[in-house]
Design a protein around this motif. Structure first.
Motif, PDB file in Angstrom:
ATOM      1  N   GLN A 319       0.823  -1.201   0.000  1.00 15.77           N
ATOM      2  CA  GLN A 319       0.000   0.000   0.000  1.00 15.77           C
ATOM      3  C   GLN A 319       0.861   1.257   0.000  1.00 15.77           C
ATOM      4  O   GLN A 319       0.601   2.214  -0.749  1.00 15.77           O
ATOM      5  CB  GLN A 319      -0.933   0.001   1.218  1.00 15.77           C
ATOM      6  N   LYS A 320       1.911   1.271   0.821  1.00 19.13           N
ATOM      7  CA  LYS A 320       2.813   2.426   0.847  1.00 19.13           C
ATOM      8  C   LYS A 320       3.541   2.580  -0.484  1.00 19.13           C
ATOM      9  O   LYS A 320       3.762   3.700  -0.957  1.00 19.13           O
ATOM     10  CB  LYS A 320       3.819   2.273   1.987  1.00 19.13           C
ATOM     11  N   LEU A 321       3.911   1.453  -1.089  1.00 21.34           N
ATOM     12  CA  LEU A 321       4.568   1.501  -2.397  1.00 21.34           C
ATOM     13  C   LEU A 321       3.655   2.138  -3.436  1.00 21.34           C
ATOM     14  O   LEU A 321       4.072   3.030  -4.192  1.00 21.34           O
ATOM     15  CB  LEU A 321       4.953   0.089  -2.839  1.00 21.34           C
ATOM     16  N   PHE A 322       2.411   1.698  -3.485  1.00 20.80           N
ATOM     17  CA  PHE A 322       1.474   2.226  -4.475  1.00 20.80           C
ATOM     18  C   PHE A 322       1.270   3.732  -4.296  1.00 20.80           C
ATOM     19  O   PHE A 322       1.151   4.478  -5.271  1.00 20.80           O
ATOM     20  CB  PHE A 322       0.135   1.490  -4.390  1.00 20.80           C
ATOM     21  N   GLN A 323       1.232   4.175  -3.057  1.00 20.76           N
ATOM     22  CA  GLN A 323       1.103   5.611  -2.793  1.00 20.76           C
ATOM     23  C   GLN A 323       2.346   6.364  -3.260  1.00 20.76           C
ATOM     24  O   GLN A 323       2.251   7.463  -3.807  1.00 20.76           O
ATOM     25  CB  GLN A 323       0.874   5.838  -1.299  1.00 20.76           C
ATOM     26  N   THR A 324       3.510   5.770  -3.064  1.00 20.26           N
ATOM     27  CA  THR A 324       4.762   6.421  -3.440  1.00 20.26           C
ATOM     28  C   THR A 324       4.885   6.564  -4.947  1.00 20.26           C
ATOM     29  O   THR A 324       5.278   7.627  -5.454  1.00 20.26           O
ATOM     30  CB  THR A 324       5.969   5.626  -2.903  1.00 20.26           C
ATOM     31  N   ILE A 325       4.565   5.511  -5.699  1.00 26.12           N
ATOM     32  CA  ILE A 325       4.794   5.527  -7.149  1.00 26.12           C
ATOM     33  C   ILE A 325       3.589   6.026  -7.933  1.00 26.12           C
ATOM     34  O   ILE A 325       3.696   6.288  -9.137  1.00 26.12           O
ATOM     35  CB  ILE A 325       5.200   4.131  -7.664  1.00 26.12           C
ATOM     36  N   GLY A 326       2.435   6.157  -7.265  1.00 25.53           N
ATOM     37  CA  GLY A 326       1.242   6.609  -7.984  1.00 25.53           C
ATOM     38  C   GLY A 326       0.707   5.561  -8.942  1.00 25.53           C
ATOM     39  O   GLY A 326       0.053   5.891  -9.927  1.00 25.53           O
ATOM     40  N   LYS A 328      -0.858   1.218  -9.061  1.00 25.12           N
ATOM     41  CA  LYS A 328      -1.328   0.095  -8.257  1.00 25.12           C
ATOM     42  C   LYS A 328      -1.267  -1.162  -9.104  1.00 25.12           C
ATOM     43  O   LYS A 328      -1.761  -1.186 -10.236  1.00 25.12           O
ATOM     44  CB  LYS A 328      -2.758   0.327  -7.757  1.00 25.12           C
ATOM     45  N   PHE A 329      -0.651  -2.206  -8.565  1.00 23.76           N
ATOM     46  CA  PHE A 329      -0.486  -3.449  -9.288  1.00 23.76           C
ATOM     47  C   PHE A 329      -1.463  -4.497  -8.765  1.00 23.76           C
ATOM     48  O   PHE A 329      -1.804  -4.513  -7.583  1.00 23.76           O
ATOM     49  CB  PHE A 329       0.950  -3.960  -9.156  1.00 23.76           C
ATOM     50  N   ASN A 330      -1.864  -5.382  -9.655  1.00 22.88           N
ATOM     51  CA  ASN A 330      -2.860  -6.399  -9.325  1.00 22.88           C
ATOM     52  C   ASN A 330      -2.169  -7.622  -8.725  1.00 22.88           C
ATOM     53  O   ASN A 330      -2.112  -8.692  -9.320  1.00 22.88           O
ATOM     54  CB  ASN A 330      -3.635  -6.781 -10.590  1.00 22.88           C
ATOM     55  N   TRP A 331      -1.643  -7.434  -7.527  1.00 18.51           N
ATOM     56  CA  TRP A 331      -0.919  -8.506  -6.857  1.00 18.51           C
ATOM     57  C   TRP A 331      -1.898  -9.313  -6.016  1.00 18.51           C
ATOM     58  O   TRP A 331      -2.129  -9.026  -4.835  1.00 18.51           O
ATOM     59  CB  TRP A 331       0.198  -7.936  -6.001  1.00 18.51           C
ATOM     60  N   VAL A 332      -2.478 -10.309  -6.637  1.00 21.03           N
ATOM     61  CA  VAL A 332      -3.476 -11.138  -5.971  1.00 21.03           C
ATOM     62  C   VAL A 332      -3.029 -12.586  -6.011  1.00 21.03           C
ATOM     63  O   VAL A 332      -2.125 -12.966  -6.760  1.00 21.03           O
ATOM     64  CB  VAL A 332      -4.857 -11.007  -6.652  1.00 21.03           C
ATOM     65  N   ARG A 333      -3.668 -13.404  -5.220  1.00 17.50           N
ATOM     66  CA  ARG A 333      -3.331 -14.824  -5.176  1.00 17.50           C
ATOM     67  C   ARG A 333      -3.784 -15.522  -6.448  1.00 17.50           C
ATOM     68  O   ARG A 333      -4.705 -15.096  -7.125  1.00 17.50           O
ATOM     69  CB  ARG A 333      -3.985 -15.475  -3.969  1.00 17.50           C
ATOM     70  N   GLY A 334      -3.079 -16.622  -6.751  1.00 22.96           N
ATOM     71  CA  GLY A 334      -3.536 -17.476  -7.845  1.00 22.96           C
ATOM     72  C   GLY A 334      -3.007 -17.126  -9.219  1.00 22.96           C
ATOM     73  O   GLY A 334      -3.522 -17.618 -10.219  1.00 22.96           O
ATOM     74  N   ARG A 335      -1.943 -16.266  -9.290  1.00 22.39           N
ATOM     75  CA  ARG A 335      -1.402 -15.932 -10.611  1.00 22.39           C
ATOM     76  C   ARG A 335      -0.502 -17.034 -11.171  1.00 22.39           C
ATOM     77  O   ARG A 335      -0.186 -17.032 -12.354  1.00 22.39           O
ATOM     78  CB  ARG A 335      -0.597 -14.622 -10.527  1.00 22.39           C
ATOM     79  N   GLY A 336      -0.040 -17.956 -10.341  1.00 21.45           N
ATOM     80  CA  GLY A 336       0.754 -19.085 -10.815  1.00 21.45           C
ATOM     81  C   GLY A 336       2.189 -18.706 -11.125  1.00 21.45           C
ATOM     82  O   GLY A 336       2.676 -17.648 -10.766  1.00 21.45           O
ATOM     83  N   VAL A 337       2.869 -19.604 -11.840  1.00 23.38           N
ATOM     84  CA  VAL A 337       4.274 -19.406 -12.172  1.00 23.38           C
ATOM     85  C   VAL A 337       4.407 -18.353 -13.257  1.00 23.38           C
ATOM     86  O   VAL A 337       3.659 -18.340 -14.228  1.00 23.38           O
ATOM     87  CB  VAL A 337       4.909 -20.726 -12.655  1.00 23.38           C
ATOM     88  N   ILE A 338       5.352 -17.447 -13.068  1.00 21.81           N
ATOM     89  CA  ILE A 338       5.635 -16.417 -14.065  1.00 21.81           C
ATOM     90  C   ILE A 338       6.997 -16.711 -14.675  1.00 21.81           C
ATOM     91  O   ILE A 338       7.973 -16.905 -13.978  1.00 21.81           O
ATOM     92  CB  ILE A 338       5.645 -15.016 -13.431  1.00 21.81           C
TER      93      ILE A 338
END
Length: 346
Positions: A319-326, A328-338
């Motif tokens: 949350q602090k990161l998203f505020q700093t960079i302006g 927001k990334f969709n970091w949710v469970r279940g994205r699997g192997v990248i």
């Protein structure tokens, strides 16, 4: 009157001593206090070797190798293909900028951007100041991955290195899988709570590290994107990076022509233009390099309760990161192997 002069003299002397102590300590930790203007580029056979004006600074296990290889396709970008670790390793930094220059590529007149990648730069404490000392206008590139899956990937790389071979889920028996899960829990937690001193955890607290960089560089000099977006569709990110790096060419580079997806493996392949890439086939045809399985390592299932615990731990940092960079990334469970890199030639 004499007493006042004596007091002033004592204060000035003490101030001078404190200044000298600061200078000496800074010199030990950050190298030379003053940096001469970088010496002229070395020239050989019409090509030059210059210091970088752009860095991929992180993050480890975030797709930086793939990004470097893709950017190397652009005729205006020259890259150092090996991680130099100049700024984060004292033994390298002490060798000076001419040692650093020797690790840069020879470039032609069309290559305006010289790019180096060392993901350890992002988290090492003295690096931002050292980079600023070399070039205050350095452009910085940062790929950030969901810190939970990044921690898993970090652990799996260690397991791979320890075994000397890939960890393949379909070949693991129940006992081996449980041992890996126990090792994972031991690596990431202590006393039932997330271990903030563990390397995979510490790296994932991105805002902490980013704040060090923002002390030395303005936000507009740091390009930030998510690994998930990049690996899903790299072309929009690469187009944004062209603008960020101020690559100004009369004809736009056709990324989609040079980056394709292998329909059999679902991995991206790179097709060089014969210019800024490393390899070219002996018959003069363009070389194609495809992502191989070594960069898409299997992830074991999290042991019970650990994944949820990690998401709760990283939530306030994200949350602090998203505020700093302006952003927001969709970091949710279940994205699997990248899959995050390219190796080999097909």
């Amino acid at each position: 009157m004499m007493k006042s002069l004596w007091t002033l003299l004592v204060v000035l002397t003490a101030s001078l001593l404190l200044f000298l102590i600061y200078v000496m300590s800074a010199g030990r930790s950050l190298g030379p206090l003053t940096l001469e203007e970088p010496s002229p580029a070395r020239t050989k056979d019409g090509k030059t070797r210059r210091l970088p004006n752009a860095l991929i600074i992180g993050v480890k296990k975030g797709g930086t190798r793939a990004l470097l290889e893709m950017l190397s396709l652009h005729p205006a970008i020259a890259v150092a293909h090996q991680e130099v670790h100049y700024f984060d390793r004292d033994e390298n930094y002490d060798l000076g900028i001419e040692w650093y220059r020797k690790h840069m590529p020879w470039t032609n007149s069309e290559q305006d951007i010289i790019l180096e990648k060392s993901p350890a730069y992002f988290v090492a404490k003295n690096v931002a100041q050292r980079v600023h000392k070399l070039n205050p206008k350095m452009r910085l590139i940062l790929l950030l991955r969901n810190p939970v899956t990044r921690a898993m990937s970090d652990f799996m790389q260690g397991a791979h290195n320890k075994r000397g071979r890939p960890v393949q889920l379909d070949s693991l028996d129940d006992s081996s899988l449980k041992k890996l899960q126990a090792d994972l829990r031991k690596r990431l937690t202590i006393g039932g709570t997330v271990n903030s001193k563990s390397g995979p955890i510490r790296i994932g607290c991105y805002n902490k590290h980013l704040q060090r960089w923002l002390k030395w560089f303005p936000r507009q000099q740091i390009f930030v994107a998510s690994t998930e977006e990049f690996t899903s569709n790299p072309v929009p990110i690469l187009i944004q990076l062209e603008k960020f790096l101020s690559v100004d060419k009369p004809v736009a580079f056709d990324w989609e022509k040079h980056i394709t997806k292998n329909t059999n493996t679902n991995f991206f392949c790179l097709e060089s233009n014969g210019g800024a890439t490393r390899k070219k086939k002996s018959d003069g045809k363009t070389a194609k390099r495809c992502l191989t399985g070594s960069k898409g390592r299997d992830h074991i299932p999290f042991p019970a309760g650990l994944e949820e615990k990690l998401y709760r731990y990283f939530a306030p940092y994200n949350q602090k990161l998203f505020q700093t960079i302006g952003q927001k990334f969709n970091w949710v469970r279940g994205r699997g192997v990248i899959t995050t890199g390219f190796e080999g030639e097909v």
